[in-house]
Design a protein around this motif. Structure first.
Motif, PDB file in Angstrom:
ATOM      1  N   GLY A   1       0.795  -1.218   0.000  1.00  0.00           N
ATOM      2  CA  GLY A   1       0.000   0.000   0.000  1.00  0.00           C
ATOM      3  C   GLY A   1       0.824   1.264   0.000  1.00  0.00           C
ATOM      4  O   GLY A   1       0.391   2.301  -0.504  1.00  0.00           O
ATOM      5  N   ASP A   2       2.064   1.206   0.549  1.00  0.00           N
ATOM      6  CA  ASP A   2       2.908   2.406   0.582  1.00  0.00           C
ATOM      7  C   ASP A   2       3.690   2.589  -0.712  1.00  0.00           C
ATOM      8  O   ASP A   2       4.508   3.503  -0.828  1.00  0.00           O
ATOM      9  N   GLU A   3       3.448   1.688  -1.690  1.00  0.00           N
ATOM     10  CA  GLU A   3       4.073   1.761  -3.018  1.00  0.00           C
ATOM     11  C   GLU A   3       5.585   1.608  -2.961  1.00  0.00           C
ATOM     12  O   GLU A   3       6.292   1.948  -3.902  1.00  0.00           O
ATOM     13  N   CYS A   4       6.090   1.139  -1.858  1.00  0.00           N
ATOM     14  CA  CYS A   4       7.535   0.973  -1.713  1.00  0.00           C
ATOM     15  C   CYS A   4       7.799  -0.432  -1.190  1.00  0.00           C
ATOM     16  O   CYS A   4       7.740  -0.686   0.012  1.00  0.00           O
ATOM     17  N   GLY A   5       8.047  -1.351  -2.088  1.00  0.00           N
ATOM     18  CA  GLY A   5       8.229  -2.743  -1.710  1.00  0.00           C
ATOM     19  C   GLY A   5       7.084  -3.607  -2.204  1.00  0.00           C
ATOM     20  O   GLY A   5       6.049  -3.124  -2.666  1.00  0.00           O
ATOM     21  N   LEU A   6       7.276  -4.913  -2.136  1.00  0.00           N
ATOM     22  CA  LEU A   6       6.330  -5.867  -2.701  1.00  0.00           C
ATOM     23  C   LEU A   6       5.419  -6.464  -1.637  1.00  0.00           C
ATOM     24  O   LEU A   6       5.801  -6.604  -0.478  1.00  0.00           O
TER      25      LEU A   6
ATOM     26  N   LEU B   1      16.631   1.519  -3.188  1.00  0.00           N
ATOM     27  CA  LEU B   1      17.318   2.808  -3.292  1.00  0.00           C
ATOM     28  C   LEU B   1      17.034   3.687  -2.084  1.00  0.00           C
ATOM     29  O   LEU B   1      17.918   4.415  -1.603  1.00  0.00           O
ATOM     30  N   ARG B   2      15.772   3.649  -1.599  1.00  0.00           N
ATOM     31  CA  ARG B   2      15.461   4.414  -0.384  1.00  0.00           C
ATOM     32  C   ARG B   2      16.328   3.946   0.781  1.00  0.00           C
ATOM     33  O   ARG B   2      16.824   4.749   1.573  1.00  0.00           O
ATOM     34  N   HIS B   3      16.486   2.639   0.875  1.00  0.00           N
ATOM     35  CA  HIS B   3      17.303   2.090   1.954  1.00  0.00           C
ATOM     36  C   HIS B   3      18.740   2.567   1.822  1.00  0.00           C
ATOM     37  O   HIS B   3      19.385   2.967   2.817  1.00  0.00           O
TER      38      HIS B   3
ATOM     39  N   GLU C   1      13.902   8.623  -9.504  1.00  0.00           N
ATOM     40  CA  GLU C   1      13.554   8.496 -10.916  1.00  0.00           C
ATOM     41  C   GLU C   1      13.178   7.046 -11.210  1.00  0.00           C
ATOM     42  O   GLU C   1      13.844   6.099 -10.776  1.00  0.00           O
ATOM     43  N   ALA C   2      12.063   6.850 -11.943  1.00  0.00           N
ATOM     44  CA  ALA C   2      11.497   5.509 -12.136  1.00  0.00           C
ATOM     45  C   ALA C   2      12.462   4.571 -12.848  1.00  0.00           C
ATOM     46  O   ALA C   2      12.547   3.381 -12.509  1.00  0.00           O
ATOM     47  N   ARG C   3      13.197   5.077 -13.843  1.00  0.00           N
ATOM     48  CA  ARG C   3      14.105   4.186 -14.588  1.00  0.00           C
ATOM     49  C   ARG C   3      15.211   3.664 -13.678  1.00  0.00           C
ATOM     50  O   ARG C   3      15.585   2.499 -13.757  1.00  0.00           O
ATOM     51  N   ALA C   4      15.709   4.535 -12.810  1.00  0.00           N
ATOM     52  CA  ALA C   4      16.756   4.098 -11.883  1.00  0.00           C
ATOM     53  C   ALA C   4      16.201   3.050 -10.923  1.00  0.00           C
ATOM     54  O   ALA C   4      16.861   2.049 -10.605  1.00  0.00           O
TER      55      ALA C   4
ATOM     56  N   ALA D   1      13.753   0.986 -11.554  1.00  0.00           N
ATOM     57  CA  ALA D   1      13.577  -0.257 -12.305  1.00  0.00           C
ATOM     58  C   ALA D   1      14.895  -1.000 -12.462  1.00  0.00           C
ATOM     59  O   ALA D   1      14.963  -2.224 -12.312  1.00  0.00           O
ATOM     60  N   ALA D   2      15.971  -0.249 -12.768  1.00  0.00           N
ATOM     61  CA  ALA D   2      17.281  -0.879 -12.934  1.00  0.00           C
ATOM     62  C   ALA D   2      17.735  -1.544 -11.642  1.00  0.00           C
ATOM     63  O   ALA D   2      18.314  -2.638 -11.651  1.00  0.00           O
ATOM     64  N   ALA D   3      17.442  -0.892 -10.511  1.00  0.00           N
ATOM     65  CA  ALA D   3      17.865  -1.445  -9.226  1.00  0.00           C
ATOM     66  C   ALA D   3      16.980  -2.596  -8.771  1.00  0.00           C
ATOM     67  O   ALA D   3      17.404  -3.437  -7.979  1.00  0.00           O
ATOM     68  N   GLY D   4      15.748  -2.638  -9.283  1.00  0.00           N
ATOM     69  CA  GLY D   4      14.802  -3.628  -8.768  1.00  0.00           C
ATOM     70  C   GLY D   4      14.635  -4.878  -9.597  1.00  0.00           C
ATOM     71  O   GLY D   4      14.112  -5.888  -9.103  1.00  0.00           O
TER      72      GLY D   4
END
Length: 793
Positions: free
Chosen positions: A85-90, A127-129, A157-160, A162-165
C-alpha cells in the motif's frame, strides 16, 4: 531486445542453456554458468512431456464454463497487485499466493506465462534504503544522531528504480517457484522489440522454446530504458506497448494464448467508477459496450487505468484470446482467484464476443425483483386467479407436458439411477395431483400478503401495525423433479415473491414447458416476469454469490446438493436440510399390529425420500419376542438390507453387517437397527445421530408418547404415524418448497407461511420522540388493539 533468463527448480535444465545464446533474443545478457557450456546436447534428446492443446486457436471462448479447457494462459499482475500500500516494496504474501496458483496450473499440464510489474517498487525500496543509510552516515559524522529524523528523501527516478529492482524481483520469483519444482525465466522487452520483425521472431521462438521445456516465462517491460509512452501511437491493427496491460495483450495474441487474466485492485469492470452509488460489476463485457461504461481515474500505482485494460482486453479478444479482468488484491479471494477463473467460476469481468440469446442471470434477477413487487401489489383474488389458471393449464396442456417429459426420460435413460428416473417421470395422475395441490394453495392465499398480525396504540393518534410481506426474490434449485416447478411457482405467486428457478439439465424439456405455462398464467395480470427460469450456463456456486439479487435460497434435491449450496452461499440464507436421518422408536408398550405397518410404510413406500425411515430404535425388552420377529420377517420380505448397530450386534451370535456409522442416510432399501434400554436413551440417540428432520415413537402409552413429543428436538415429531407424513401436501399446505431443519424462520415442511416475513407500519400525526421525554406533553400507551379476523373460507 534485452532479455534475461533465470532458471530455478530442476537442476538438469541448467546444463542445456547454450542454444539460447545462439538466439538474438538472449545474446546480450544471460545467466549461464560457465560449466554449462561443457554439457551441451540437443533439445530433441530431452524427454519433456507435452500436453496437446485442447482446441485450435483462432476464436475466443464463448462462455466461462469453457475456460477450463484453456491450455496456454497469460497472467498479468498489475502494479497495485504486486506492491504494498505504501508503493515501496512488494506484497510478499499476495505474490506467494499467485505463484502457488500459477504453479498448480503449470503442474496440471498448462503453459503459464506471467507479465509482471513490481521492478520499480522493489527498486524504490532498495534505493530508499541505500539513500537513508548513506545520509545517516553523513549526518552522524557532521551533525549527530539528533538530526536523523529531519532527513529528506529525494524523489527517485522511475528508470533508476527499475534498474535497481529487476534483479531482486526476479530472484524473488526464482525462490518462490523453486518451492514447486518449477523453472522460471525472465524476458525484458520494449515497444521497439515488437516493431522489428527479426526481434519479434526471436522473442516468439524463445517463448515457445521455454514453454516446450515446461518453464514459466516472466515478461516485463524494460523500464530502465523504456521511453515515455506516446499518446495515440497505436499502429493500425497493432496495439502499442505503453504499459503492462498492452504488453500482456500483445504477448497473448503473438503467442496464440487461450486466456489472458488481468489482475488489478478492483473486482472487474464496472459500468461507472467503483465506489460510486450506482456502480455495478459487469459480469460479461461485449465489444461495442464501451459507450455504456464511464471510466474513472487510473489505479494508485502503475501507468494504466481501467480504460487501458479494457482497450487491451478488446484487442486481445479480437485476436482470439479470451480475457478476464479480476481483483488480485482482495484477501478473501486472491488466494484462489486465478484457479477460480480457470475453473469457470464467476469471478471478475469476462470478455466475450458471443452475446447470449436471452437475458443474463443478473438481468433475470432484476426482472424477478420488479415483477415480484408488482405481484405483491395485486389483490389476493388476482393472485389466486393466476394460480387457478396455472392449475387448469397443467391439465389442459397435459399431452404437451408429457411429450416434453418423454424426451427428458429418453435422454436420461442409462445415465440416471432408477430412483432419479422415477423422480424425473411425470404422469397424468401426477399432473392431476399437482392441479389439486395448486388449487389448495390458491384457496389459502386469500389473506397471506398484507395480513395484520398485531396492532398497537403507541399513543393518541399513533398506531402501529405488523403485517405480512413477501421475502423478496427466491432462488429455488432443484434436481430431477419437474413437478417441483409448478408447486414452487404457485407458492411464490401466492406469497408475492419473485422467483428464480434453476432446474437440473436432465429435466430441461419438462422445465421449459412448465415455465412457459407459469408465465402464461402470470400474464393474465401483467406480471409475467416475476418467475424466471435460469437457462444460462451459470454454475450453482455462482448463483449462490448473487447476494445483491437473491434474498433466500431453497435447494430441492439430494443431501449432497443441499450441503454444496449451504457451503457455497455467500451472505444469502439457505432454507433446507442437508440430511434426512429419520428415526422410529418402538417402545416396550407398542402395538404388534401397528409396528409392522408403520415400519413398512416409513421405509419401503419411497426409500429415496428425505422423510423415509433410516434408523429403527427398538426397546431392549422386545428382543426375541414375536413382535421383533414380525418386524424382521417383514423387512426380509421387502428385501431391506439390515445394518446392526453396536448394541444390537452384541446381542446376536450371527449378526447382519455392522453399521459403519449411526449417522447415515441410506436413501435406499437399507435400514439401521439399534437397541436402547429406555425412552431417554432413545431420545439421546436421536439428538446425537439424527438430523432434526422427522422422528417417531410407536407406543400405546400416552404419557410415554407425550414425553417423547415434548423432548425430541426435531422439526417434525410424530406418535404412531409414518415418517412419510412429513410433507407439505399431506400437512394440508397445498405444496411445499422444502423441509427445513433450521431453527430460524420456517421449520418443517415449508409452505406459503414460510415464504413470508413482516414489516411494521406506523401511522401518526406530526408525532416526534421529544414529546415523550420526561418533560414532554405525551405519554406512551402501548395498548393492544384487536386484529382483523383472518378469512378462513
Amino acid at each position: 531486445m534485452l532479455s534475461q533468463v533465470y532458471c530455478s527448480g530442476f537442476q538438469p535444465f541448467r546444463q542445456h542453456l547454450l542454444p539460447w545464446v545462439q538466439s538474438t533474443a538472449l545474446s546480450r545478457s544471460h545467466c549461464i554458468q560457465p560449466s554449462a557450456i561443457r554439457h551441451v546436447r540437443s533439445w530433441s534428446n530431452i524427454p519433456f512431456i507435452t500436453v496437446p492443446l485442447s482446441r485450435a486457436h483462432g476464436k475466443s471462448f464463448a462462455h466461462r464454463s469453457e475456460l477450463k479447457h484453456a491450455k496456454r494462459i497469460v497472467v498479468k499482475l498489475g502494479s497495485a497487485v504486486v506492491t504494498r500500500g505504501d508503493e515501496c516494496g512488494l506484497a510478499l504474501g499476495r505474490l506467494a499466493s499467485i505463484v502457488e496458483q500459477v504453479s498448480v496450473l503449470q503442474n496440471q499440464g498448462r503453459e503459464m506465462m506471467l507479465v509482471t510489474s513490481g521492478a520499480v517498487a522493489f527498486g524504490k525500496q532498495r534505493l530508499r534504503h541505500e539513500i537513508l543509510l548513506s545520509q545517516s552516515v553523513r549526518q552522524a559524522l557532521h551533525s549527530g544522531q539528533n538530526q536523523l529524523k529531519e532527513m529528506a528523501i529525494p524523489v527517485l527516478e522511475a528508470r533508476a528504480c527499475a534498474a535497481a529492482g529487476q534483479s531482486g524481483l526476479m530472484a524473488l520469483y526464482e525462490a518462490m517457484f523453486t518451492q514447486y519444482s518449477i523453472c522460471a525465466a525472465q524476458i525484458l522487452v520494449t515497444n521497439l522489440d515488437f516493431h522489428d520483425e527479426q526481434k519479434r521472431r526471436n522473442l516468439n521462438g524463445t517463448l515457445h522454446e521455454l514453454l516446450r521445456m515446461n518453464i514459466v516465462p516472466i515478461v516485463n517491460t524494460n523500464d530502465a530504458v523504456v521511453p515515455p509512452a506516446e499518446p495515440n501511437s497505436d499502429l493500425q491493427g497493432v496495439i502499442s506497448v505503453k504499459d503492462n496491460d498492452s504488453l500482456a495483450a500483445r504477448l497473448a495474441v503473438e503467442m496464440k494464448t487461450d486466456l489472458l487474466i488481468v489482475l488489478s485492485d478492483v473486482e472487474g469492470l464496472f459500468d461507472s467508477p467503483p465506489g460510486s452509488d450506482d456502480a455495478k460489476l459487469i459480469d460479461i463485457f461485449y465489444p461495442g459496450d464501451q459507450q455504456s461504461v464511464t471510466f474513472g481515474t487510473k489505479s494508485r500505482v502503475g501507468m494504466g487505468g481501467m480504460e487501458a485494460k479494457v482497450k487491451a482486453a478488446l484487442w486481445a479478444l479480437q485476436g482470439g484470446t479470451s480475457v478476464v479482468i479480476a481483483n488480485g488484491t482482495h484477501p478473501k479471494v486472491s488466494g484462489h482467484v486465478i484457479t477460480d477463473i480457470v475453473e469457470g467460476k464467476k469471478v471478475g469481468t469476462f470478455f466475450s464476443e458471443v452475446k447470449p440469446a436471452g437475458p443474463t442471470v443478473e438481468q433475470q434477477g432484476e426482472m424477478a425483483r420488479s415483477g415480484g413487487r408488482m405481484l405483491a401489489t395485486l389483490e389476493p383474488e388476482q393472485r389466486a386467479e393466476i394460480i387457478h389458471h396455472l392449475a387448469d393449464l397443467l391439465t389442459d396442456q397435459r399431452d404437451e407436458i408429457l411429450l416434453a417429459n418423454k424426451k427428458d426420460l429418453e435422454e436420461a435413460e442409462g445415465r440416471l439411477a432408477a430412483p432419479l428416473l422415477k423422480r424425473l417421470s411425470l404422469s397424468t395422475s401426477k399432473l392431476n395431483s399437482l392441479a389439486i395441490g395448486l388449487r389448495q394453495i390458491a384457496a389459502s392465499s386469500q389473506d397471506s400478503v398484507g395480513r395484520v398480525l398485531r396492532r398497537t396504540r403507541i399513543a393518541k393518534n399513533l398506531e402501529l401495525e405488523q403485517v405480512t410481506v413477501p421475502i423478496g426474490v427466491l432462488l429455488v434449485i432443484f434436481e430431477s423433479r419437474p413437478d417441483c416447478l409448478p408447486q414452487v411457482a404457485a407458492l411464490a405467486i401466492a406469497s408475492g415473491n419473485g422467483l428464480l428457478l434453476k432446474g437440473g439439465k436432465e429435466a430441461t424439456h419438462s422445465n421449459r414447458i412448465l415455465h412457459l405455462l407459469a408465465q402464461e398464467a402470470l400474464s393474465i395480470h401483467g406480471v409475467k416476469e416475476a418467475i424466471q427460469l435460469v437457462n444460462t450456463r451459470e454454475e450453482v456456486e455462482d448463483l449462490c454469490r448473487l447476494d445483491k439479487m437473491i434474498d433466500l435460497i431453497i435447494p430441492r434435491g439430494s443431501s449432497q446438493l443441499v450441503r454444496d449450496i449451504q457451503k457455497a452461499a455467500k451472505g444469502i440464507p439457505v432454507m433446507g436440510h442437508s440430511e434426512g436421518i429419520c428415526h422410529m422408536y418402538v417402545d416396550s408398550e407398542a402395538s404388534v399390529d401397528k409396528v409392522t405397518r408403520l415400519v413398512r410404510d416409513s421405509k419401503c413406500e419411497y426409500p429415496a425420500a428425505c422423510n423415509a425411515l433410516e434408523t429403527l430404535l427398538i426397546h431392549r425388552d422386545l428382543l426375541r419376542t414375536p413382535l421383533f420377529d414380525q418386524i424382521i420377517d417383514m423387512l426380509r420380505v421387502e428385501q431391506v438390507k439390515i445394518h446392526a448397530g453396536p448394541k444390537f450386534a452384541s446381542y446376536l451370535t450371527f449378526s447382519p453387517s455392522e453399521v459403519k456409522s449411526l449417522r447415515t442416510e441410506y436413501g435406499d432399501l437399507e435400514l439401521c437397527i439399534e437397541v436402547v434400554d429406555s425412552i431417554q436413551e432413545a431420545i439421546d440417540h436421536i439428538h446425537k445421530y439424527g438430523s432434526s428432520h422427522t422422528d417417531v415413537i410407536v407406543t400405546e402409552n400416552e404419557k410415554t408418547a407425550e414425553f417423547f413429543l415434548q423432548h425430541v428436538d426435531s422439526a417434525c415429531v410424530f406418535w404412531n404415524a409414518s415418517t412419510r407424513f412429513s410433507d407439505g401436501y399431506r400437512f394440508g399446505l397445498g405444496a411445499e418448497v422444502g423441509i427445513s431443519t433450521s431453527r430460524i424462520h420456517a421449520r418443517g415442511p415449508v409452505g406459503l407461511e414460510g415464504l413470508l416475513t413482516t414489516k411494521w407500519l406506523l401511522r401518526g400525526q406530526d408525532h416526534v420522540v421529544s414529546d415523550f421525554s420526561e418533560h414532554g406533553s405525551l405519554k406512551y400507551l402501548h395498548e393492544n388493539l384487536p386484529v382483523p379476523q383472518r378469512n378462513t373460507n
